[in-house]
Scaffold this motif. Structure first.
Motif, PDB file in Angstrom:
ATOM      1  N   GLU A 112      15.171  -9.926  15.070  1.00 58.54           N
ATOM      2  CA  GLU A 112      15.343  -9.503  16.691  1.00 58.54           C
ATOM      3  C   GLU A 112      15.755 -10.634  17.506  1.00 58.54           C
ATOM      4  O   GLU A 112      16.507 -10.479  18.165  1.00 58.54           O
ATOM      5  N   THR A 113      14.932 -11.706  17.387  1.00 60.32           N
ATOM      6  CA  THR A 113      14.963 -12.870  18.363  1.00 60.32           C
ATOM      7  C   THR A 113      16.487 -13.634  18.060  1.00 60.32           C
ATOM      8  O   THR A 113      17.056 -13.979  19.012  1.00 60.32           O
TER       9      THR A 113
ATOM     10  N   LYS B  52      13.096 -10.667  24.285  1.00 60.82           N
ATOM     11  CA  LYS B  52      11.848 -10.601  24.856  1.00 60.82           C
ATOM     12  C   LYS B  52      10.900  -9.654  24.401  1.00 60.82           C
ATOM     13  O   LYS B  52       9.378  -9.821  24.221  1.00 60.82           O
ATOM     14  N   ARG B  53      11.404  -8.325  23.909  1.00 63.89           N
ATOM     15  CA  ARG B  53      10.388  -7.347  23.458  1.00 63.89           C
ATOM     16  C   ARG B  53       9.769  -8.004  22.309  1.00 63.89           C
ATOM     17  O   ARG B  53       8.695  -7.823  21.854  1.00 63.89           O
TER      18      ARG B  53
ATOM     19  N   GLU C  99       8.332  -2.210  19.734  1.00 66.80           N
ATOM     20  CA  GLU C  99       7.002  -1.854  20.280  1.00 66.80           C
ATOM     21  C   GLU C  99       5.969  -1.231  19.159  1.00 66.80           C
ATOM     22  O   GLU C  99       4.740  -1.271  19.572  1.00 66.80           O
TER      23      GLU C  99
ATOM     24  N   HIS D 233      19.573 -11.400  18.662  1.00 70.79           N
ATOM     25  CA  HIS D 233      20.082 -10.846  19.994  1.00 70.79           C
ATOM     26  C   HIS D 233      19.506 -11.985  21.036  1.00 70.79           C
ATOM     27  O   HIS D 233      20.234 -11.996  22.053  1.00 70.79           O
TER      28      HIS D 233
ATOM     29  N   ASP E 100      16.029 -14.562  24.987  1.00 72.43           N
ATOM     30  CA  ASP E 100      15.990 -14.328  26.496  1.00 72.43           C
ATOM     31  C   ASP E 100      16.909 -12.844  26.708  1.00 72.43           C
ATOM     32  O   ASP E 100      16.774 -12.613  27.762  1.00 72.43           O
ATOM     33  N   SER E 101      17.047 -12.356  25.542  1.00 66.21           N
ATOM     34  CA  SER E 101      17.676 -10.996  25.379  1.00 66.21           C
ATOM     35  C   SER E 101      16.649 -10.013  25.765  1.00 66.21           C
ATOM     36  O   SER E 101      15.462 -10.244  25.646  1.00 66.21           O
ATOM     37  N   ARG E 102      17.003  -8.983  26.201  1.00 63.85           N
ATOM     38  CA  ARG E 102      16.100  -7.900  26.192  1.00 63.85           C
ATOM     39  C   ARG E 102      15.241  -7.358  25.175  1.00 63.85           C
ATOM     40  O   ARG E 102      14.163  -7.559  24.901  1.00 63.85           O
ATOM     41  N   ARG E 103      16.006  -7.359  24.077  1.00 63.44           N
ATOM     42  CA  ARG E 103      15.321  -6.990  22.785  1.00 63.44           C
ATOM     43  C   ARG E 103      14.486  -8.270  22.072  1.00 63.44           C
ATOM     44  O   ARG E 103      13.460  -8.176  21.598  1.00 63.44           O
TER      45      ARG E 103
END
Length: 293
Positions: free
Chosen positions: A92-93, A104-105, A287, A96, A99-102
């Protein structure tokens, strides 16, 4: 993995495809995330995935790391889920952006898992170093070419930035320093422990299960041992592979590298977040990945 493998030269014609042309125009000091993403999804997708599998494998040779993993029992009770969760969070990091929304999540989920435990900074730094060092070493040994100096710098900077977001302290300033740290740490901390063996056995059989039916996994175990250097095998209590098998596997990967140099470069990205997974047949939420209290 063996250290200090000579680099393979980059065939000139391999620089012609759009992806490698794109990398050639980028500044690794500024565009390291984009370069890392192109390496991961296009240029070396299969190789980097295999290298990161062995990177995680190396961390299990450290008793303080394997002991923590054994304490949670996640690797022993839900091996495939634990593997998928780790791969998905990292994917995911890089897919995307950190610093993207995904992104960061995903980083927040990873930090929440680690934050439940008192983990030594040196152990965290070592795990991070394997993600940097092992793909570079793998490509030197088995890739169609080695990473260029620009690509290595970008790969290092990508994970250095990730380490900062994970709160890891004292990350070296350059690739040579973290390579040196990686080797020094392994020399000081690789030693046998029963938790090493237990976690490594579960992971070994999981990885073999991607290629073999369950009833044939036992036959594939020597093939895994063939890729492990002596200190790593000793720390896990694994036997050496037969010499003929090791030579056969090394020759097969050398042949693969030569064939890849003759094939067109990948033009569509391979994203690990898009692969079907029995763990998550209906998809996943970031999450919900990983372990919880």
């Amino acid at each position: 993995m063996m250290k200090h493998t000579p680099e393979k030269p980059t065939p000139v014609w391999r620089l012609r495809p759009p992806v490698t042309n794109r990398i050639a125009t980028l500044d690794p000091e500024v565009h390291y995330e984009e370069i890392a993403r192109l390496l991961y999804a296009y240029e070396f997708s299969w190789d980097i995935e295999r290298a990161l599998e062995f990177a995680l494998f190396r961390t299990y040779a450290v008793p303080s790391i394997s002991g923590l993993l054994a304490k949670t029992r996640e690797f022993e009770l839900r091996t495939r889920k634990r593997y998928d969760d780790t791969e998905l969070i990292l994917a995911e990091t890089i897919e995307h952006g950190q610093d993207s929304r995904r992104g960061k999540r995903a980083i927040a989920r990873m930090n929440a898992m680690h934050g439940r435990f008192k983990i030594d900074n040196a152990d965290m730094l070592y795990v991070l170093s394997t993600f940097i060092c092992e793909p570079i070493r793998w490509l030197d040994r088995f890739g169609s070419r080695s990473m260029t100096a620009k690509e290595k710098r970008a790969w290092f900077l990508y994970y250095r930035a990730l380490g900062a977001r994970m709160g890891i302290k004292d990350v070296p300033e350059n690739l040579d320093e973290i390579m040196g740290f990686n080797e020094t740490y392994e020399a000081a901390h690789f030693r046998f422990a029963d938790t090493n063996r237990r976690i490594a056995e579960k992971t070994r059989d999981l990885l073999l299960g991607f290629y073999l039916p369950r009833w044939l996994i036992w036959a594939g175990r020597p093939a895994v041992y063939a890729f492990l250097d002596h200190p790593l095998r000793e720390s896990m209590g694994f036997p050496a592979a037969p010499g003929w098998l090791r030579r056969l596997l090394m020759a097969a990967l050398s042949l693969r590298a030569r064939v890849l140099r003759l094939l067109p470069a990948r033009r569509k990205p391979r994203r690990l977040t898009r692969l079907p997974r029995p763990t998550y047949p209906d998809g996943y939420r970031i999450e919900e990945l990983g372990t919880f209290r």
